[in-house]
Design an enzyme around this catalytic site. Structure first.
Site, short mmCIF file in Angstrom:
data_model
loop_
_atom_site.label_atom_id
_atom_site.label_comp_id
_atom_site.label_asym_id
_atom_site.label_seq_id
_atom_site.Cartn_x
_atom_site.Cartn_y
_atom_site.Cartn_z
N LYS A 281 10.36 13.42 -15.44
CA LYS A 281 9.07 14.04 -15.11
C LYS A 281 9.25 15.57 -15.17
O LYS A 281 10.18 16.11 -14.61
CB LYS A 281 8.65 13.63 -13.71
N GLU A 366 -1.82 0.74 -0.85
CA GLU A 366 -2.75 1.01 0.26
C GLU A 366 -3.06 -0.26 1.06
O GLU A 366 -3.19 -0.21 2.28
CB GLU A 366 -4.03 1.60 -0.28
N ARG A 394 -9.60 0.17 -2.00
CA ARG A 394 -8.89 -1.07 -2.36
C ARG A 394 -8.30 -1.78 -1.14
O ARG A 394 -7.84 -2.91 -1.24
CB ARG A 394 -7.84 -0.85 -3.41
#
Ligand SMILES: Cc1ncc(C[n+]2csc(CCOP(=O)(O)OP(=O)(O)O)c2C)c(N)n1
Ligand SMILES: CC(=O)[C@@H](O)[C@H](O)COP(=O)(O)O
Ligand SMILES: [Mg+2]
Length: 650
Positions: A281, A366, A394
């Site tokens: 990254k 979540e 969600r």
């Protein structure tokens, strides 16, 4: 940019030789640093997928072959290779979206930026290809972070069941989500990645090539073949193969030839196959490579040469929460924190530094975070789950059936509530105060400024028999808005001018308090008097609100949330339930997916501005007055029309 500017579509890649491909990768990195340092955006993730995306578009022929990206924040290179190289207004109104966009290109499929869904999409598309007898390929790119989301494993379970249904899954493994990726899966990927034999062989291969560049392709191919073969031999039977998925890797994700070779194998496999690519990254940009916070995951405008932010951020809602959370952590040892792979963005950095054992990063999970919070609360602690408002969507069932049903004292702190704008339709925090309205016992606070964040967070963590929610906007915190009085639990922000019955009760929700005070001033200029109140806790509706409403001619609610089922709807219901017969106009976000743009632009586009609302309220009052006037004339003429209150009903 001699090569990049000649790429108008993915098929233009086919004619490039290895040297030109390497040159193209370098040009793309330079382009990304230069462009994204101006606009802000996901620089780190996209620097990590340059070679991977080039190889994908050389091996697979989009759009017939579907190339799908999980979360979509790493699709800038994909955009550059599919005819979109004007990044001047990236994420701004009218500019390129920061995510795939079907309106922009036939090469784009998944527009939403909610993680861990790509494998589900791929499963569906692969089934469609099979049923409709199409030979096209489906390729899903998923990051190691997104792989920590439960939906990814629901999809994998289905994908693995169909041994003969072609589907290529590219795991873009850079060891980072926002923070270093957590959990057992991350450890397993690390095992695959750090098999000693593979690492040593890789090092030797590169050493030989660097020492003898002139040997050229024949030896490179031989070494490549040997390297690939060896990897297959030495890679431990990972869980993926235990699941029944063919595993290819780990591949050096920055070696275009190696990735192409692996993708060609995967393309021919004829069933579900995982290509495990190791990437970095932020690769190729030193400030990002050295960033130990989040590798420049998502940045604002920066100085390209140093990577330092152009504007030093002031006090923002997130830091106000983070500082108060730290104080609470010092005062109460039962307070623990939960994050879904976003420790820094949600403001838990300081709390985690002070109390490393009292903060839990559950990954991009979540739903698990909410259920785990129910467990933590039942176990005697008070969890504070800090999460972006849109991402709590969600976990609605877990909030309802695990936290609220069991009356767990869990506090959800929703950052980025309301219109966020630049991250497009799926990032606006516009649904929380609607979907959470239906959760029995759950209470919602919408602080209007920094003082209220601190106060209402403290009030929330005192509640041990029900879930509480504290929700606030993205970015710089607004000006402090003092109360001039209190009615019930509501702060009075502005008393009506003059004596007599005021015209309008203006119910201001959260961060829109300054806007509501501006509306009141604009109404004054029209001779319309108003009382401005901030309910502070918008769920349940304050018991004193209907009585206060009855002392006005019109109720107006203003919220940075969807109108459908929002605070305005709840207030209207409270008026009905108490037989208070006063007309109400509710202002909020229309039930639409909002195109990306600055918050200011988006709010203007949906009419959530002081002038727009004042103008509409003036019209409503005039209508009521007009009816009054008509009514008075009719009454004088003996027509006997209804009273103002009856008239105002319709
Ligand atoms: C449901 C959900 N939760 C949180 C996020 C915020 N988010 C955006 S990107 C990201 C990290 C993704 O990590 P990874 O999949 O490894 O991709 P990388 O950025 O490393 O390429 C997170 C947590 C999100 N988009 N969706
Ligand atoms: C892709 C994603 O979900 C986030 O990275 C998004 O960019 C919002 O981030 P911020 O609101 O923190 O800028
Ligand atoms: Mg990652």
């Amino acid at each position: 940019m001699a090569v990049l500017t000649r790429i108008n579509g993915p098929r233009d890649l086919d004619r490039l030789d290895q040297q030109q491909l390497v040159q193209l990768a370098a040009e793309i990195r330079s382009f990304l640093v230069e462009a994204v340092s101006k606009t802000g955006g996901h620089l780190g993730p996209n620097l990590g997928v340059v070679e991977l995306t080039i190889a994908l578009h050389r091996v697979f022929h989009s759009p017939a072959d579907r190339i799908l990206f999980d979360t979509g924040h790493q699709a800038y290179v994909h955009k550059l290779l599919t005819g979109r190289q004007d990044f001047a207004r990236l994420k701004s109104t009218g500019g390129l979206s920061g995510y795939p966009s079907r309106a922009e290109s036939e090469h784009d499929v998944i527009e939403n930026s909610h993680a861990s869904t790509v494998l589900g999409w791929a499963d569906g598309l692969a089934k469609a290809n099979e049923l409709l007898d199409r030979d096209d390929h489906v390729v899903a790119v998923i990051g190691d972070g997104a792989l920590t989301g439960g939906m990814a494993w629901e999809a994998l379970n289905n994908i693995a069941a169909a041994k003969d249904r072609p589907l290529v899954i590219v795991v873009n493994d850079n060891e980072w989500s926002y923070s270093p990726t957590i959990g057992g899966l991350a450890n397993h990927l690390a095992t695959l990645r750090t098999t000693d034999g593979y690492e040593q062989f890789l090092a030797r291969t590169k050493e030989v090539l660097e020492r003898t560049p002139l040997i050229g392709r024949p030896l490179y191919e031989t070494l490549h073949g040997a390297k690939k073969g060896l990897k297959d031999f030495i890679t431990p039977q990972g869980m993926f193969e235990d699941l029944g998925l063919k595993y290819v890797g780990p591949i050096d994700g920055h070696d275009i030839e190696a990735v192409e070779s692996a993708l060609q194998r995967a393309r021919r496999f004829g069933g579900p196959v995982i290509v495990h690519c190791i990437t970095e990254k932020g690769r190729g940009y030193t400030p990002a490579e050295r960033d130990e916070t989040d590798r420049f995951h998502g940045i604002g405008p920066i100085h390209p040469d140093t990577g330092l932010p152009i504007s030093a951020g002031g006090a923002d809602w997130t830091s106000v929460f983070g500082d108060e959370m730290l104080e609470l952590g010092k005062e109460r040892s039962d307070i623990v924190a939960i994050t879904a792979a976003m420790l820094h963005p949600v403001g838990l950095t300081k709390f985690a530094a002070a109390f490393p054992h009292r903060v839990f990063d559950v990954g991009i999970a979540e739903q698990h975070g909410a259920v785990s919070a129910a467990g933590l609360a039942t176990g005697g602690l008070h969890p504070v789950f800090a999460v972006y408002a849109t991402f709590l969507n969600r976990a609605f069932d877990q909030v309802l059936m695990d936290v609220a049903l069991h009356k767990c004292g869990v506090t959800f702190v929703l950052d980025r509530a309301g219109v966020t704008g630049s991250d497009g339709p799926s990032h606006n925090g516009m649904w929380d105060m609607s979907i959470l309205q239906v959760v029995p016992g759950l209470r919602i606070a919408a602080p209007r400024d920094a003082d209220q964040v601190r106060a209402q967070l403290r009030e929330a963590v005192e509640v041990e028999d029900a879930p509480t929610v504290v929700r606030y906007s993205k970015g710089a915190v607004g000006p402090a808005v003092a109360a001039v009085g209190r009615i019930g639990g509501m702060d009075v922000l502005r008393e009506p001018a003059g004596a007599g019955q005021p015209d309008v009760l203006l119910v201001s929700v959260g961060a829109l308090a300054p806007m509501c005070l501006e509306i009141a001033a604009l109404l004054d200029a029209q001779g319309i008097t108003s009382t401005v109140v901030d309910p502070r806790w918008v769920k349940p509706v304050d018991a004193e609100l209907p009585g206060l409403a009855a002392r006005h001619r019109l109720v107006v609610t203003v919220e940075d949330n969807g109108r459908a089922g929002g605070v305005g709807s709840a207030v209207a219901q409270a008026l009905r339930d108490t037989e208070v017969d006063v007309p109400l106009r509710d202002f909020g976000i229309p039930p639409q997916f909002l195109a990306h743009g600055s918050r200011k632009d988006v709010m203007a586009a949906i009419g959530l501005t002081a002038p727009d609302i004042a103008r509409q309220v003036t019209g409503v009052v005039a209508t009521i007055d007009g009816r009054f006037a008509d009514d008075a004339a009719d009454a004088a003429a003996g027509d006997g029309a209804g009273t103002a209150a009856e008239l105002a009903k319709d």
